[in-house]
Scaffold this motif. Structure first.
Motif, PDB file in Angstrom:
ATOM      1  N   THR A  99      89.059  91.188  94.668  1.00  0.00           N
ATOM      2  CA  THR A  99      89.224  89.789  95.085  1.00  0.00           C
ATOM      3  C   THR A  99      90.451  89.606  95.975  1.00  0.00           C
ATOM      4  OG1 THR A  99      90.460  89.334  93.037  1.00  0.00           O
ATOM      5  CG2 THR A  99      88.093  88.870  93.022  1.00  0.00           C
ATOM      6  N   LEU A 103      91.279  87.033  99.213  1.00  0.00           N
ATOM      7  CA  LEU A 103      92.302  85.990  99.083  1.00  0.00           C
ATOM      8  C   LEU A 103      93.398  86.168 100.124  1.00  0.00           C
ATOM      9  CD1 LEU A 103      92.499  85.739  95.191  1.00  0.00           C
ATOM     10  CD2 LEU A 103      91.249  84.274  96.793  1.00  0.00           C
ATOM     11  N   LEU A 216      81.323  87.992  89.648  1.00  0.00           N
ATOM     12  CA  LEU A 216      82.514  87.167  89.854  1.00  0.00           C
ATOM     13  C   LEU A 216      83.259  87.600  91.113  1.00  0.00           C
ATOM     14  CD1 LEU A 216      84.304  84.895  88.778  1.00  0.00           C
ATOM     15  CD2 LEU A 216      85.561  86.614  87.456  1.00  0.00           C
ATOM     16  N   VAL A 220      83.885  85.048  94.309  1.00  0.00           N
ATOM     17  CA  VAL A 220      85.206  84.765  94.876  1.00  0.00           C
ATOM     18  C   VAL A 220      85.256  85.149  96.351  1.00  0.00           C
ATOM     19  CG1 VAL A 220      87.659  85.413  94.800  1.00  0.00           C
ATOM     20  CG2 VAL A 220      86.412  84.960  92.673  1.00  0.00           C
ATOM     21  N   ASP A 221      84.709  86.317  96.679  1.00  0.00           N
ATOM     22  CA  ASP A 221      84.794  86.808  98.052  1.00  0.00           C
ATOM     23  C   ASP A 221      83.955  85.972  99.017  1.00  0.00           C
ATOM     24  OD1 ASP A 221      86.386  88.724  96.975  1.00  0.00           O
ATOM     25  OD2 ASP A 221      84.935  90.354  97.107  1.00  0.00           O
ATOM     26  N   GLY A 223      83.075  82.856  98.478  1.00  0.00           N
ATOM     27  CA  GLY A 223      83.743  81.563  98.531  1.00  0.00           C
ATOM     28  C   GLY A 223      84.914  81.575  99.501  1.00  0.00           C
ATOM     29  N   ALA A 224      85.710  82.654  99.473  1.00  0.00           N
ATOM     30  CA  ALA A 224      86.834  82.778 100.400  1.00  0.00           C
ATOM     31  C   ALA A 224      86.337  82.845 101.842  1.00  0.00           C
ATOM     32  CB  ALA A 224      87.658  84.013 100.066  1.00  0.00           C
TER      33      ALA A 224
END
Length: 234
Positions: A99, A103, A216, A220-221, A223-224
């Motif tokens: 992740t 980020l 997950l 996250v990735d 979404g980023a």
């Protein structure tokens, strides 16, 4: 003090907004680097550097003692830290690898959208310098030095507009490349080639199965990527 003041003014200077065609062009080049089998192999090392660097940063933030980082020619890596073998700190350290690069890309997108492309490149150089002192093998040393030399060259020789375009390319690359590494992780797991993957280690540390952690990571990735892309293009 004068020289330091001039340097700080340069680092914090804002650059004009990139034209849409430059942003889209840099996104297209980044996508080519990620999707081309020939180009992906060498450029994937950049994601490995970010992956292991994220492990190291979170390990230190969680109060663990960082013992060293190794980067290998097959694009794998290893971050060793000492401390409690279970608990929240260990979970966060394990989860950071898949992740963290996304980020980093999201943070880069925020800086770029605010006009701080030059500051972004110097921040990347600072992070690479911090990582360099933790490298414990020759290939890792070479990999970080080459990456740092490329970023330094862009920072030192390109005009402000060129620096902003290079920063956009680096940002798009991190955002686009990280989801692919998660898909590769699951492919390796399915073929039983990664029994000690981050997801499998997290399964041993928590009540959740490895597939949950893979999902997950991907959530996250992606979404980023969506949020970072929105910041860059609006």
């Amino acid at each position: 003090m004068d020289a330091l003041g001039r340097f700080w003014a340069q680092v914090t200077a804002t650059t004009p907004d990139l034209r849409p065609e430059v942003l889209l062009g840099s996104a297209a080049v980044a996508a080519l680097l990620v999707l081309s089998p020939t180009l992906w192999r060498p450029t994937r090392h950049v994601v490995t550097i970010a992956h292991e660097g994220a492990h190291g940063l979170v390990a230190l933030a969680a109060g663990r003692r960082l013992s060293g980082i190794r980067l290998h020619s097959d694009t794998s890596g290893l971050t060793v830290s000492a401390g409690k073998p279970s608990g929240l700190g260990m979970v966060l350290t394990c989860a950071a690898g898949y992740t963290g690069p996304a980020l980093f890309g999201l943070g880069a997108a925020a800086l770029l959208a605010a006009g701080h492309a030059i500051g972004l490149l110097w921040a990347l150089l600072a992070l690479l310098a911090l990582l360099l002192v933790q490298i414990r093998n020759w290939y890792g040393l070479w990999s970080v030095l080459v990456t740092g030399a490329v970023v330094f060259g862009a920072t030192w020789w390109l005009p402000p507009e060129g620096q902003a375009a290079f920063a956009a390319l680096a940002t798009w690359f991190l955002l686009l490349a990280t989801p692919r590494t998660v898909l590769e992780l699951q492919t390796s797991r399915r073929r039983r080639r990664a029994p000690d993957s981050d997801a499998d280690q997290l399964a041993g540390l928590t009540p959740f199965p490895a597939l949950f952690w893979v999902g997950l990571f991907l959530l996250v990735d992606v979404g980023a990527l969506l949020l970072g892309g929105y910041w860059l293009l609006t």
